[in-house]
Structures are given as C-alpha cells and as structure tokens.
Design a protein around this motif. Structure first.
Motif, PDB file in Angstrom:
ATOM      1  N   TYR A  36      -3.165  16.156  -3.934  1.00  0.00           N
ATOM      2  CA  TYR A  36      -2.131  15.140  -3.682  1.00  0.00           C
ATOM      3  C   TYR A  36      -0.908  15.516  -3.143  1.00  0.00           C
ATOM      4  CZ  TYR A  36      -5.034  14.192  -8.373  1.00  0.00           C
ATOM      5  OH  TYR A  36      -6.240  14.087  -8.685  1.00  0.00           O
ATOM      6  N   ILE A  37       0.010  14.533  -2.968  1.00  0.00           N
ATOM      7  CA  ILE A  37       1.353  14.193  -2.050  1.00  0.00           C
ATOM      8  C   ILE A  37       2.553  14.841  -3.246  1.00  0.00           C
ATOM      9  CG2 ILE A  37       2.967  13.811  -0.769  1.00  0.00           C
ATOM     10  CD1 ILE A  37       0.234  12.801   0.804  1.00  0.00           C
ATOM     11  N   VAL A  38       2.746  15.096  -3.322  1.00  0.00           N
ATOM     12  CA  VAL A  38       4.551  15.383  -4.271  1.00  0.00           C
ATOM     13  C   VAL A  38       5.007  16.383  -3.417  1.00  0.00           C
ATOM     14  CG1 VAL A  38       3.523  15.758  -6.568  1.00  0.00           C
ATOM     15  CG2 VAL A  38       4.029  17.981  -5.172  1.00  0.00           C
ATOM     16  N   SER A  39       7.266  15.238  -3.761  1.00  0.00           N
ATOM     17  CA  SER A  39       7.860  15.829  -2.851  1.00  0.00           C
ATOM     18  C   SER A  39       8.139  16.929  -3.653  1.00  0.00           C
ATOM     19  CB  SER A  39       9.205  15.318  -4.115  1.00  0.00           C
ATOM     20  OG  SER A  39       9.441  15.111  -4.947  1.00  0.00           O
ATOM     21  N   GLU A  40       8.702  17.956  -1.999  1.00  0.00           N
ATOM     22  CA  GLU A  40       9.537  19.291  -2.450  1.00  0.00           C
ATOM     23  C   GLU A  40      10.160  19.433  -3.555  1.00  0.00           C
ATOM     24  OE1 GLU A  40      11.419  22.618   0.409  1.00  0.00           O
ATOM     25  OE2 GLU A  40      11.567  20.782   0.481  1.00  0.00           O
ATOM     26  N   ASP A  41      10.653  18.364  -4.307  1.00  0.00           N
ATOM     27  CA  ASP A  41      11.530  18.792  -5.364  1.00  0.00           C
ATOM     28  C   ASP A  41      10.757  18.810  -6.920  1.00  0.00           C
ATOM     29  OD1 ASP A  41      13.831  18.935  -4.243  1.00  0.00           O
ATOM     30  OD2 ASP A  41      14.255  16.654  -4.280  1.00  0.00           O
ATOM     31  N   GLU A  42       9.665  17.561  -6.541  1.00  0.00           N
ATOM     32  CA  GLU A  42       9.186  17.632  -8.014  1.00  0.00           C
ATOM     33  C   GLU A  42       7.941  18.775  -7.398  1.00  0.00           C
ATOM     34  OE1 GLU A  42       6.851  16.013 -11.104  1.00  0.00           O
ATOM     35  OE2 GLU A  42       8.785  15.629 -10.225  1.00  0.00           O
ATOM     36  N   ALA A  43       7.274  19.405  -6.554  1.00  0.00           N
ATOM     37  CA  ALA A  43       6.562  20.627  -6.267  1.00  0.00           C
ATOM     38  C   ALA A  43       7.489  21.762  -7.326  1.00  0.00           C
ATOM     39  CB  ALA A  43       5.824  21.239  -5.626  1.00  0.00           C
ATOM     40  N   GLN A  44       8.811  22.003  -7.080  1.00  0.00           N
ATOM     41  CA  GLN A  44       9.537  23.050  -7.743  1.00  0.00           C
ATOM     42  C   GLN A  44       9.193  22.780  -9.130  1.00  0.00           C
ATOM     43  OE1 GLN A  44      10.794  26.148  -6.066  1.00  0.00           O
ATOM     44  NE2 GLN A  44      10.288  24.981  -4.720  1.00  0.00           N
ATOM     45  N   ARG A  45       9.789  21.654  -9.435  1.00  0.00           N
ATOM     46  CA  ARG A  45       9.667  21.695 -11.183  1.00  0.00           C
ATOM     47  C   ARG A  45       8.121  21.754 -11.765  1.00  0.00           C
ATOM     48  NH1 ARG A  45       8.510  17.992 -14.584  1.00  0.00           N
ATOM     49  NH2 ARG A  45       6.882  16.609 -13.367  1.00  0.00           N
ATOM     50  N   LEU A  46       6.830  22.139 -10.762  1.00  0.00           N
ATOM     51  CA  LEU A  46       5.696  21.683 -11.423  1.00  0.00           C
ATOM     52  C   LEU A  46       5.042  23.403 -11.422  1.00  0.00           C
ATOM     53  CD1 LEU A  46       4.637  18.271 -10.584  1.00  0.00           C
ATOM     54  CD2 LEU A  46       4.452  18.885 -12.763  1.00  0.00           C
ATOM     55  N   LYS A  47       5.673  23.967 -10.297  1.00  0.00           N
ATOM     56  CA  LYS A  47       5.329  25.385  -9.784  1.00  0.00           C
ATOM     57  C   LYS A  47       5.230  26.401 -11.381  1.00  0.00           C
ATOM     58  CE  LYS A  47       6.904  29.474  -7.244  1.00  0.00           C
ATOM     59  NZ  LYS A  47       8.203  29.039  -6.386  1.00  0.00           N
ATOM     60  N   ASN A  48       5.935  26.303 -12.373  1.00  0.00           N
ATOM     61  CA  ASN A  48       5.859  26.888 -13.384  1.00  0.00           C
ATOM     62  C   ASN A  48       5.229  26.431 -14.828  1.00  0.00           C
ATOM     63  OD1 ASN A  48       6.434  29.086 -12.448  1.00  0.00           O
ATOM     64  ND2 ASN A  48       8.623  28.879 -12.370  1.00  0.00           N
ATOM     65  N   SER A  49       4.142  24.732 -14.181  1.00  0.00           N
ATOM     66  CA  SER A  49       3.702  24.493 -15.384  1.00  0.00           C
ATOM     67  C   SER A  49       2.874  24.186 -15.060  1.00  0.00           C
ATOM     68  CB  SER A  49       4.602  22.400 -15.661  1.00  0.00           C
ATOM     69  OG  SER A  49       4.437  22.008 -14.934  1.00  0.00           O
ATOM     70  N   GLU A  50       1.337  23.935 -15.894  1.00  0.00           N
ATOM     71  CA  GLU A  50       0.557  23.098 -15.441  1.00  0.00           C
ATOM     72  C   GLU A  50       0.088  21.797 -15.381  1.00  0.00           C
ATOM     73  OE1 GLU A  50      -4.066  23.541 -15.750  1.00  0.00           O
ATOM     74  OE2 GLU A  50      -2.163  25.530 -16.459  1.00  0.00           O
ATOM     75  N   PHE A  51      -0.986  22.320 -14.130  1.00  0.00           N
ATOM     76  CA  PHE A  51      -1.107  20.551 -13.568  1.00  0.00           C
ATOM     77  C   PHE A  51      -1.849  19.847 -14.229  1.00  0.00           C
ATOM     78  CE2 PHE A  51      -2.732  17.886 -10.124  1.00  0.00           C
ATOM     79  CZ  PHE A  51      -1.320  17.379 -10.241  1.00  0.00           C
ATOM     80  N   ASN A  52      -1.957  18.177 -14.722  1.00  0.00           N
ATOM     81  CA  ASN A  52      -2.361  17.990 -15.257  1.00  0.00           C
ATOM     82  C   ASN A  52      -3.427  16.877 -14.649  1.00  0.00           C
ATOM     83  OD1 ASN A  52      -1.861  18.728 -17.359  1.00  0.00           O
ATOM     84  ND2 ASN A  52      -0.453  17.760 -18.350  1.00  0.00           N
ATOM     85  N   LYS A  53      -4.227  16.508 -14.197  1.00  0.00           N
ATOM     86  CA  LYS A  53      -4.526  15.476 -12.976  1.00  0.00           C
ATOM     87  C   LYS A  53      -4.751  14.459 -13.490  1.00  0.00           C
ATOM     88  CE  LYS A  53      -8.714  14.880 -10.435  1.00  0.00           C
ATOM     89  NZ  LYS A  53     -10.839  15.335 -10.215  1.00  0.00           N
TER      90      LYS A  53
END
Length: 57
Positions: A36-53
């Motif tokens: 999946y493609i996410v913005s760099e900002d969104e990636a930072q927000r998700l960095k320490n969270s569980e990714f839900n497909k």
C-alpha cells in the motif's frame, strides 16, 4: 514535493517519489505481495501502530 512510503505486512520503505512508490507497489504485486502507498506523514503516524489491512466486504 510530497513523499510517499510503501507499506507491506512486514516492512515500510524509505520515503519515495510518487513514481517510485507506484513502481515499487507494481513490483510487489508481481511477486504476490500486498503493498500500500501512504503519505510520509501518514507513515509516521502508523509507525508505532498495528496496520489493519483493508477489506472490501
């Protein structure tokens, strides 16, 4: 310039241009890997969270 990150179930790429991110996702798709493609900002927000497909049901 907006930067994007490609995320799979097991890794997060370094920041890429839009074109590079699209090519990376296409490459993963050919290998049978969901990415999946996410913005760099969104990636930072998700960095320490569980990714839900996402599911399409």
């Amino acid at each position: 310039m907006e930067r994007y990150v490609v995320r799979t179930d097991t890794l997060v790429s370094k920041p890429l241009s839009r074109k590079e991110a699209i090519e990376r996702v296409k490459s993963y798709a050919k290998q049978g890997v969901s990415a999946y493609i996410v913005s760099e900002d969104e990636a930072q927000r998700l960095k320490n969270s569980e990714f839900n497909k996402p599911t399409w049901e």
